[in-house]
Design an enzyme around this catalytic site. Structure first.
Site, PDB file in Angstrom:
ATOM      1  N   PRO A 126       0.789  -1.230   0.000  1.00  0.00           N
ATOM      2  CA  PRO A 126       0.000   0.000   0.000  1.00  0.00           C
ATOM      3  C   PRO A 126       0.823   1.284   0.000  1.00  0.00           C
ATOM      4  O   PRO A 126       1.843   1.375   0.677  1.00  0.00           O
ATOM      5  CB  PRO A 126      -0.822  -0.105   1.292  1.00  0.00           C
ATOM      6  CG  PRO A 126      -0.129  -1.115   2.125  1.00  0.00           C
ATOM      7  CD  PRO A 126       0.519  -2.073   1.174  1.00  0.00           C
ATOM      8  N   ASN A 127       0.328   2.210  -0.777  1.00  0.00           N
ATOM      9  CA  ASN A 127       0.847   3.585  -0.882  1.00  0.00           C
ATOM     10  C   ASN A 127       2.167   3.689  -1.638  1.00  0.00           C
ATOM     11  O   ASN A 127       2.625   4.802  -1.910  1.00  0.00           O
ATOM     12  CB  ASN A 127       0.981   4.238   0.508  1.00  0.00           C
ATOM     13  CG  ASN A 127      -0.359   4.364   1.187  1.00  0.00           C
ATOM     14  OD1 ASN A 127      -1.303   4.876   0.586  1.00  0.00           O
ATOM     15  ND2 ASN A 127      -0.480   3.858   2.403  1.00  0.00           N
ATOM     16  N   TYR A 129      11.803   8.524   1.811  1.00  0.00           N
ATOM     17  CA  TYR A 129      11.764   7.536   0.717  1.00  0.00           C
ATOM     18  C   TYR A 129      12.500   7.981  -0.548  1.00  0.00           C
ATOM     19  O   TYR A 129      12.554   7.228  -1.509  1.00  0.00           O
ATOM     20  CB  TYR A 129      10.306   7.219   0.362  1.00  0.00           C
ATOM     21  CG  TYR A 129       9.514   6.664   1.532  1.00  0.00           C
ATOM     22  CD1 TYR A 129       9.897   5.471   2.141  1.00  0.00           C
ATOM     23  CD2 TYR A 129       8.394   7.332   2.024  1.00  0.00           C
ATOM     24  CE1 TYR A 129       9.195   4.963   3.219  1.00  0.00           C
ATOM     25  CE2 TYR A 129       7.673   6.819   3.100  1.00  0.00           C
ATOM     26  CZ  TYR A 129       8.079   5.649   3.689  1.00  0.00           C
ATOM     27  OH  TYR A 129       7.380   5.138   4.746  1.00  0.00           O
ATOM     28  N   ASN A 145       7.965  -5.786  -0.833  1.00  0.00           N
ATOM     29  CA  ASN A 145       7.888  -4.655   0.078  1.00  0.00           C
ATOM     30  C   ASN A 145       6.405  -4.515   0.403  1.00  0.00           C
ATOM     31  O   ASN A 145       5.633  -3.961  -0.392  1.00  0.00           O
ATOM     32  CB  ASN A 145       8.420  -3.370  -0.561  1.00  0.00           C
ATOM     33  CG  ASN A 145       8.379  -2.202   0.412  1.00  0.00           C
ATOM     34  OD1 ASN A 145       7.788  -2.291   1.486  1.00  0.00           O
ATOM     35  ND2 ASN A 145       9.006  -1.105   0.039  1.00  0.00           N
ATOM     36  N   ALA A 191       3.084  -0.887   4.824  1.00  0.00           N
ATOM     37  CA  ALA A 191       2.599  -0.908   6.208  1.00  0.00           C
ATOM     38  C   ALA A 191       2.035  -2.268   6.607  1.00  0.00           C
ATOM     39  O   ALA A 191       1.996  -2.597   7.810  1.00  0.00           O
ATOM     40  CB  ALA A 191       1.549   0.183   6.394  1.00  0.00           C
ATOM     41  N   GLU A 195      12.331 -10.012   1.752  1.00  0.00           N
ATOM     42  CA  GLU A 195      11.633  -8.798   2.185  1.00  0.00           C
ATOM     43  C   GLU A 195      12.545  -7.589   1.974  1.00  0.00           C
ATOM     44  O   GLU A 195      13.734  -7.659   2.296  1.00  0.00           O
ATOM     45  CB  GLU A 195      11.302  -8.946   3.673  1.00  0.00           C
ATOM     46  CG  GLU A 195      10.668  -7.739   4.297  1.00  0.00           C
ATOM     47  CD  GLU A 195      10.578  -7.862   5.823  1.00  0.00           C
ATOM     48  OE1 GLU A 195      11.414  -8.542   6.444  1.00  0.00           O
ATOM     49  OE2 GLU A 195       9.655  -7.244   6.367  1.00  0.00           O
TER      50      GLU A 195
HETATM   51  O1  CA2 Z   1      10.522   1.669   3.933  1.00  0.00           O
HETATM   52  C1  CA2 Z   1       9.673   1.034   3.305  1.00  0.00           C
HETATM   53  O2  CA2 Z   1       9.863   0.576   2.191  1.00  0.00           O
HETATM   54  C2  CA2 Z   1       8.279   0.837   3.918  1.00  0.00           C
HETATM   55  O3  CA2 Z   1       7.849  -0.480   3.581  1.00  0.00           O
HETATM   56  C3  CA2 Z   1       7.375   1.870   3.278  1.00  0.00           C
HETATM   57  C4  CA2 Z   1       5.967   1.887   3.861  1.00  0.00           C
HETATM   58  C5  CA2 Z   1       6.007   1.953   5.384  1.00  0.00           C
HETATM   59  O4  CA2 Z   1       4.695   1.835   5.900  1.00  0.00           O
HETATM   60  C6  CA2 Z   1       6.891   0.862   5.980  1.00  0.00           C
HETATM   61  O5  CA2 Z   1       6.905   1.024   7.375  1.00  0.00           O
HETATM   62  C7  CA2 Z   1       8.291   0.949   5.432  1.00  0.00           C
HETATM   63  C8  CA2 Z   1       5.169   3.083   3.335  1.00  0.00           C
HETATM   64  C9  CA2 Z   1       5.150   3.230   1.843  1.00  0.00           C
HETATM   65  C10 CA2 Z   1       4.331   4.411   1.430  1.00  0.00           C
HETATM   66  O6  CA2 Z   1       5.161   5.493   1.251  1.00  0.00           O
HETATM   67  C11 CA2 Z   1       4.685   6.736   0.919  1.00  0.00           C
HETATM   68  C12 CA2 Z   1       5.027   7.243  -0.293  1.00  0.00           C
HETATM   69  C13 CA2 Z   1       4.663   8.515  -0.633  1.00  0.00           C
HETATM   70  C14 CA2 Z   1       3.937   9.291   0.246  1.00  0.00           C
HETATM   71  C15 CA2 Z   1       3.610   8.774   1.479  1.00  0.00           C
HETATM   72  C16 CA2 Z   1       3.996   7.498   1.809  1.00  0.00           C
END
Ligand code: CA2
Length: 151
Positions: free
Chosen positions: A11-12, A24, A76, A79, A100
């Site tokens: 997600p996201n 990110y 990946n 969340a 992972e």
């Molecule tokens: O660090 C990672 O790759 C995560 O899997 C990314 C997830 C987060 O919930 C994990 O704890 C770690 C979130 C991905 C969504 O990212 C966004 C991208 C753009 C705007 C907001 C969030």
């Protein structure tokens, strides 16, 4: 016949590159796909690159990878990493090696991100390498497959 690797994104992750660049980076999911395809080509892997915002859909994709006898899954789970017993069970249920990956260092962030339901059932986990972690995961998967072939 070329081996297929599934790269699954939760997600996201479709929003990457639009917000939270400090956490990110500025790359988009399309950039990650490109990176994965380059890494995949080096190891002669076919790639299935997918993203879903839905937990059950990610479970279905893990089943699909297994049914199509994929050589491995890079995941990946976003969340869902920290919440989903269903995704953990799907990883346990298939024989396909699962790696992972996380873009950020989840252990350097909020405590609710420190636990991964997937880590204990994955072949390997990596985090904190930015989007380069996806390519490292593909390289690592290739090394695992080669080591298994030689044993
Ligand atoms: O660090 C990672 O790759 C995560 O899997 C990314 C997830 C987060 O919930 C994990 O704890 C770690 C979130 C991905 C969504 O990212 C966004 C991208 C753009 C705007 C907001 C969030």
């Amino acid at each position: 016949m070329a081996k297929t690797v599934y790269v699954l994104n939760g997600p996201n992750l479709n929003l990457l590159g639009t917000r939270e660049p400090k956490t990110y980076g500025r790359a988009t999911l399309r950039d990650i796909e490109k990176l994965c395809r380059e890494a995949g080509r080096r190891h002669k892997f076919e790639l299935e690159f997918r993203q879903s915002n839905h937990e059950g859909q990610i479970v279905d994709l893990i089943h699909e990878a297994a049914a199509s006898k994929a050589a491995g899954i890079i995941i990946n789970a976003g969340a869902y990493t920290h919440t989903s017993v269903a995704i953990r069970d799907a990883v346990t249920a298939v024989e396909v090696p699962v790696i992972e990956v996380h873009i950020s260092n989840i252990f350097a962030r909020e405590s609710f991100r420190h636990h991964s339901h997937i880590a204990a059932v994955a072949k390997a986990s990596l985090c904190g390498f930015g989007i380069g972690g996806y390519a490292l995961a593909i390289d690592g998967l290739a090394a695992l497959i080669e080591a298994r072939r030689k044993s």
